[in-house]
Design an enzyme around this catalytic site. Structure first.
Site, PDB file in Angstrom:
ATOM      1  N   CYS A   7       0.832  -1.137  -0.109  1.00 37.65           N
ATOM      2  CA  CYS A   7      -0.158   0.092  -0.039  1.00 37.65           C
ATOM      3  C   CYS A   7       0.903   1.183  -0.144  1.00 37.65           C
ATOM      4  O   CYS A   7       2.054   1.014   0.237  1.00 37.65           O
ATOM      5  CB  CYS A   7      -0.885  -0.106   1.363  1.00 37.65           C
ATOM      6  SG  CYS A   7      -2.397   0.908   0.934  1.00 37.65           S
ATOM      7  N   ASP A 123      -7.275  -3.851  10.941  1.00 35.97           N
ATOM      8  CA  ASP A 123      -5.832  -3.009  11.376  1.00 35.97           C
ATOM      9  C   ASP A 123      -5.606  -3.025  12.776  1.00 35.97           C
ATOM     10  O   ASP A 123      -6.522  -3.233  13.455  1.00 35.97           O
ATOM     11  CB  ASP A 123      -6.156  -1.850  10.866  1.00 35.97           C
ATOM     12  CG  ASP A 123      -4.753  -0.789  10.287  1.00 35.97           C
ATOM     13  OD1 ASP A 123      -3.893  -1.388  10.922  1.00 35.97           O
ATOM     14  OD2 ASP A 123      -4.854   0.003   9.548  1.00 35.97           O
TER      15      ASP A 123
END
Ligand SMILES: Cc1ncc(COP(=O)(O)O)c(C=O)c1O
Length: 598
Positions: A7, A123
């Site tokens: 990412c 997360d």
């Protein structure tokens, strides 16, 4: 294979290097004011450079729906990843594949249920962006609800293998820890990260799409059964990804089956054996054995497939009773095949099945036990494929049954894992389970597969003793061959003739075993040994008198093996034994056997 996403890509050359390293997806950031946010021109250049070679994911946070839609169009994005407080309604307005990011906090399961059909990314509990690692195993509680879960936050080459092995996610995502400077990806770090993540063979990947666990498993069925097994495979593949199926099953498990079953600390046995022994009390599940976990799940599948007639084979009668119970619950016609010898040993279960509205066929071919019952059920299925669902009772048989039954029984290990962590704050040293076809054992073992410190002991039936040859221990003393539609360890002679099995316990009296256990044996992931009829009978009395629990003959084998091995354990050694059935069905036989001993 586990999906790998890198990412926060900010440069075309980093995107190209990531593609060369083998990533499956790249993330492009559109969260204004953050260090890796992209302008339109750069985003378009990166996207164009890797189009068609990886999945391009746009990362957003509480952006207006119109802006997301615009950027998807203008940049060329395949998936949208949402990091903010976007509501389920908001998600519903996006006509693109979505990954919703959630913090791995308490209550995340309920929150996830509000976004039922999309991928999730877990997360760091504090919300992410810190680069710190966290307890990635949290992903499992979502996976056990049938969700596809990515993990993110704090991942890099040094921890991705462990994280992937223990959390068994659909995918892993990393960003800041792969950088040499903010926004600049370090090529070596990316390459190592991708290689290590891909090297983890996820248990999700097993069996392969054709149903193989290594060389074991597969689908060795006559042509007449190919369409039926294919239809079931397709139906299950779709349901496996369908959260509404898992939600319906979860409600049935809670309300009807009585799950979760307790994890019980056996104080007197622990004192006696000198280690800490817990029993997973699946004998307290409705109908008195773990078999109901599978029967309820498959009956729901049959219903969704529009089948009206259910057939099953049974040995001890527990699976037959569980199937008859599920059929009564859902109004399905039920016919059970049972070896004539077993109808005698388990007469009470025959009556139970009939009471529940099932028809029981006593099978008089062969040794008149489970193997012959299963052959007869396969024959019936081949003739009545259109309206009939064959509800196999163990993690054996042709693909997709070993996978299907494992998934349905894995609730045992999933619960046990959470319960032991809550009770002891750590994972067990040993898991014990008896092995017939292998369903209760794989149900307990599988959720611990990635926990390398957890040793697994599968206990087969040594019957009258391994030397005498009258036993049911294919993993201990058999060789690979094909029986009932799959390749697995078998009791067979040199020309492939299957030996009759023998055990005091009808549920273990089977010459074959599920293919996943065969792989675990060959890979060394589990150890298999065997306990004799006499040792099992002793253990049956032992548990009754030490803890006030009368076990079925089947798990008595696991307890017998633990008694043999416990001398090598210390007082802190933590053991879970799967108490997969209660002994009511066996007390009459036990009485006769114990009287003979006098
Ligand atoms: C109580 C109990 N445990 C174990 C088994 C063995 O089956 P599996 O190895 O599939 O768990 C049976 C089979 O009938 C059973 O009734």
């Amino acid at each position: 294979m586990i999906q790998v996403k890198v990412c926060g890509i900010t440069r075309v050359e980093d995107a190209q290097a990531a593609v060369e390293a083998g990533v499956d997806a790249i993330g492009l950031n559109f969260v204004d004011g953050t260090p890796r946010a992209l302008d339109l021109e750069t985003a378009r250049a990166i996207s164009a450079a890797v189009a068609g070679r990886v999945v391009r994911v746009g990362v957003f946070q509480d952006a207006p729906v119109e802006r997301v839609a615009e950027l998807v169009e203008e940049v060329g994005l395949d998936v949208v990843q949402l990091h903010g407080d976007e509501s389920p309604d908001y998600v519903g307005k996006l006509p693109f594949p979505v990954i919703k990011v959630l913090a791995a906090q308490d209550g995340v399961e309920e929150l996830a249920d509000r976004y039922p059909r999309i991928d999730l990314m877990l997360d760091h509990p504090s919300g992410g962006g810190s680069g710190e690692s966290w307890d990635y195993t949290r992903a499992r509680s979502l996976e056990s609800r049938g969700r596809r879960v990515w993990i993110a936050g704090g991942l890099a080459a040094d921890n991705v293998e462990d994280a992937a092995r223990s959390a068994l996610p659909h995918g892993v995502d990393a960003s800041s820890r792969l950088e040499s400077a903010p926004g600049r990806k370090d090529r070596k770090a990316v390459r190592e990260f991708v290689a290590l993540a891909h090297s983890v063979e996820s248990e999700r990947d097993r069996p392969d799409p054709r149903g193989y666990f290594g060389i074991f498993g597969g689908r060795y069925v006559p042509e007449t059964l190919v369409p039926a097994t294919e239809q079931l495979t397709d139906a299950y593949e779709a349901l496996r990804e369908d959260p509404s199926f898992w939600q319906e099953l979860a409600a049935e498990r809670k309300e009807y089956v009585g799950r979760p079953t307790p994890l019980y600390f056996a104080r007197r046995i622990s004192e006696d054996l000198g280690c800490r022994v817990y029993f997973k009390r699946d004998e307290l599940a409705h109908t008195g054995a773990h078999k109901i976990n599978n029967a309820i799940g498959q009956a729901l599948i049959a219903k969704r497939m529009g089948k009206t007639r259910i057939i099953a084979e049974t040995g001890a009668g527990q699976h037959g009773v569980a199937t008859a119970t599920a059929c009564a619950r859902y109004g399905l016609q039920c016919e059970v095949f049972m070896g004539e010898e077993d109808t005698r040993r388990q007469a009470l279960n025959v009556f139970r099945m009939e009471l529940l509205g099932a028809k029981v066929h006593a099978v008089t071919s062969g040794t008149r036990t489970l193997k012959d019952a299963m052959s007869e059920a396969l024959r019936d299925w081949a003739t009545n494929v259109l309206d009939t669902y064959y509800l196999i009772g163990s993690a054996a048989g042709p693909h997709p049954y070993p996978l299907l039954v494992r998934d349905l029984q894995a609730i045992i290990g999933q619960e046990a894992r959470e319960q032991i962590l809550a009770a002891e704050g750590r994972l067990p040293d040993y898991l014990y389970a008896c092995v017939g076809g292998g369903s209760n054992a794989i149900g307990l073992f599988h959720p611990f597969f990635g926990d390398e410190g957890v040793k697994m002991i599968g206990v087969e039936a040594a019957g009258e003793g391994m030397q005498k040859g009258r036993h049911s221990a294919p993993l201990t003393a058999g060789s690979p061959g094909v029986l009932h539609g799959s390749m697995s360890y078998l009791l067979q002679d040199d020309s492939g003739q299957v030996f009759p099995a023998h055990s005091i316990s009808a549920g273990l009296d089977y010459p074959g075993v599920g293919p996943e256990h065969s792989l675990y044996k060959d890979s060394g992931r589990a150890i298999y040994s065997a306990a004799t009829d006499d040792e099992a009978l002793d253990a049956f009395v032992y548990l009754s008198q030490k803890e006030g629990i009368i076990p079925a003959f089947e798990p008595s084998h696991a307890i017998a093996e633990l008694r043999k091995r416990a001398a090598d354990y210390g007082e802190d050694t933590l053991v879970i034994v799967n108490l997969c059935g209660r002994g009511d069905k066996d007390v009459a036989e036990a009485r006769l056997l114990l009287e003979k001993r006098r």
